[in-house]
Design a protein around this motif. Sequence first.
Motif, PDB file in Angstrom:
ATOM      1  N   ILE A 193      -9.734  -6.646  -6.860  1.00  0.00           N
ATOM      2  CA  ILE A 193      -8.705  -5.611  -6.868  1.00  0.00           C
ATOM      3  C   ILE A 193      -9.149  -4.348  -6.136  1.00  0.00           C
ATOM      4  CG2 ILE A 193      -9.351  -4.424  -9.022  1.00  0.00           C
ATOM      5  CD1 ILE A 193      -6.361  -4.304  -9.685  1.00  0.00           C
ATOM      6  N   HIS A 194     -10.461  -4.091  -6.093  1.00  0.00           N
ATOM      7  CA  HIS A 194     -10.939  -2.849  -5.476  1.00  0.00           C
ATOM      8  C   HIS A 194     -10.721  -2.820  -3.970  1.00  0.00           C
ATOM      9  CE1 HIS A 194     -12.464  -1.838  -9.380  1.00  0.00           C
ATOM     10  NE2 HIS A 194     -13.230  -2.915  -9.402  1.00  0.00           N
ATOM     11  N   PRO A 195     -11.192  -3.818  -3.208  1.00  0.00           N
ATOM     12  CA  PRO A 195     -10.908  -3.779  -1.771  1.00  0.00           C
ATOM     13  C   PRO A 195      -9.416  -3.895  -1.474  1.00  0.00           C
ATOM     14  CG  PRO A 195     -11.923  -5.884  -2.377  1.00  0.00           C
ATOM     15  CD  PRO A 195     -12.058  -4.974  -3.557  1.00  0.00           C
ATOM     16  N   SER A 228      -7.493  -0.870   0.541  1.00  0.00           N
ATOM     17  CA  SER A 228      -7.013  -1.229   1.884  1.00  0.00           C
ATOM     18  C   SER A 228      -5.485  -1.266   1.932  1.00  0.00           C
ATOM     19  CB  SER A 228      -7.575  -2.594   2.301  1.00  0.00           C
ATOM     20  OG  SER A 228      -7.167  -3.611   1.390  1.00  0.00           O
ATOM     21  N   SER A 229      -4.865  -0.677   0.894  1.00  0.00           N
ATOM     22  CA  SER A 229      -3.404  -0.533   0.822  1.00  0.00           C
ATOM     23  C   SER A 229      -2.673  -1.868   0.773  1.00  0.00           C
ATOM     24  CB  SER A 229      -2.904   0.299   2.015  1.00  0.00           C
ATOM     25  OG  SER A 229      -3.494   1.569   2.017  1.00  0.00           O
ATOM     26  N   GLN A 230      -3.325  -2.875   0.220  1.00  0.00           N
ATOM     27  CA  GLN A 230      -2.671  -4.169   0.064  1.00  0.00           C
ATOM     28  C   GLN A 230      -1.885  -4.251  -1.246  1.00  0.00           C
ATOM     29  OE1 GLN A 230      -5.380  -7.469   0.682  1.00  0.00           O
ATOM     30  NE2 GLN A 230      -6.529  -6.323   2.237  1.00  0.00           N
ATOM     31  N   MET A 231      -1.957  -3.179  -2.044  1.00  0.00           N
ATOM     32  CA  MET A 231      -1.222  -3.143  -3.313  1.00  0.00           C
ATOM     33  C   MET A 231      -0.402  -1.854  -3.364  1.00  0.00           C
ATOM     34  SD  MET A 231      -4.326  -4.497  -5.791  1.00  0.00           S
ATOM     35  CE  MET A 231      -3.230  -4.983  -7.134  1.00  0.00           C
ATOM     36  N   PRO A 232       0.630  -1.743  -2.531  1.00  0.00           N
ATOM     37  CA  PRO A 232       1.395  -0.490  -2.402  1.00  0.00           C
ATOM     38  C   PRO A 232       2.099  -0.061  -3.678  1.00  0.00           C
ATOM     39  CG  PRO A 232       2.518  -2.302  -1.305  1.00  0.00           C
ATOM     40  CD  PRO A 232       1.160  -2.816  -1.681  1.00  0.00           C
ATOM     41  N   ASN A 233       2.358  -0.995  -4.574  1.00  0.00           N
ATOM     42  CA  ASN A 233       3.079  -0.649  -5.805  1.00  0.00           C
ATOM     43  C   ASN A 233       2.164  -0.127  -6.906  1.00  0.00           C
ATOM     44  OD1 ASN A 233       5.562  -1.465  -4.705  1.00  0.00           O
ATOM     45  ND2 ASN A 233       5.188  -3.608  -5.286  1.00  0.00           N
ATOM     46  N   MET A 234       0.854  -0.168  -6.690  1.00  0.00           N
ATOM     47  CA  MET A 234      -0.087   0.330  -7.691  1.00  0.00           C
ATOM     48  C   MET A 234      -0.447   1.776  -7.384  1.00  0.00           C
ATOM     49  SD  MET A 234      -3.848  -1.080  -8.862  1.00  0.00           S
ATOM     50  CE  MET A 234      -3.184  -2.443  -9.819  1.00  0.00           C
ATOM     51  N   THR A 235      -0.220   2.663  -8.345  1.00  0.00           N
ATOM     52  CA  THR A 235      -0.559   4.072  -8.165  1.00  0.00           C
ATOM     53  C   THR A 235      -2.040   4.282  -8.477  1.00  0.00           C
ATOM     54  OG1 THR A 235      -0.097   4.675 -10.461  1.00  0.00           O
ATOM     55  CG2 THR A 235       1.761   4.714  -8.903  1.00  0.00           C
ATOM     56  N   PRO A 236      -2.653   5.355  -7.962  1.00  0.00           N
ATOM     57  CA  PRO A 236      -4.052   5.657  -8.319  1.00  0.00           C
ATOM     58  C   PRO A 236      -4.253   5.754  -9.823  1.00  0.00           C
ATOM     59  CG  PRO A 236      -3.375   6.984  -6.452  1.00  0.00           C
ATOM     60  CD  PRO A 236      -2.136   6.283  -6.942  1.00  0.00           C
TER      61      PRO A 236
END
Length: 319
Positions: free
Chosen positions: A100-102, A106-114
Amino acid sequence: MILPTINNSELPMQSNLSLQSANLGSPIKHAFIELVKDVKAIESDKFKLFTDRHQKLINPRVNTFWANLNVFTQQSALSDPAFAKNPYLQVLLDESHNHIHPAFWSSQMPNMTPKDYFIGVLNRIGEDIIKNKCALKCASWKKELAIQTNQQKTNVDKLLKKHKQMKCKYIELPFVPDHTLCVTLTSEQKEASYPTVLKSFLKMCHGAEGLQSKLCDMQWRFVKGLDGVPTAHILMYVVGEDIDYAPLLNTNWNKVCIEKGLCTSSSQIQIRSIHCYQGNGVTKKYWKNLLDSCQTPLEFYRYQANGLSYVWESYTGNI
């Protein structure tokens, strides 16, 4: 898991520490100590991600946790399975390998907020700590180390009671192979030869003219540091008056390095010594504190492979 810089001021910032390759340098030691404290706080439910009930303000402690986590995950040597890790640090290392970290950075999970990302990381760490019963495992980890340390301290007391006075020497011998020699050997084969090389040095000291009928005890082991260099530790006890044996030991070590193909330019012997006599509690306390300090890296990681072990072994004296 090296985290990129986060621009949101409410979220943790990346550590920019520049690390030196060392067995356990001050920045690394500090990071490891603080990480263990933090994961213990997570285990006891005392580590909070936010400081307000609306979960808007990040706890400043999280910034430090992330910075220390960066320091920890930069130690590539700890990925070697021959390094046993402190149970808490093992959980962090396992988490650092999560895909999940990379993917997130690398913006492969656009729906996840920081916010969701950080909550997820800490929740997984907390779950894994409890699943692995880290507190119990860490107690056993520390107990083993305490037994080993106490055995060495008891040995000092017995030797001092018997011989009344002696020179206590703590010696470090880094094993840096010369790349121009033994080129056909693998790194594992080279490591496997190190105990034999060390015993050659101990045998040479055992028969040295300046140490005849004076060596009452020698203990040895190997500790491999985060720089990848195995270092031999020797506890040497020489009875009698306070005499400087460093020139003799250096000469013997240089002879062994030449004979066995070790790089003498980078394999400098390190000696710390103190003369103790029965009744002098100050010097004995100093020596025992030194025994404690040389155990410090083992609180975080322990290397055992290819015949190298962090457990002390005895080599006979000549008295």
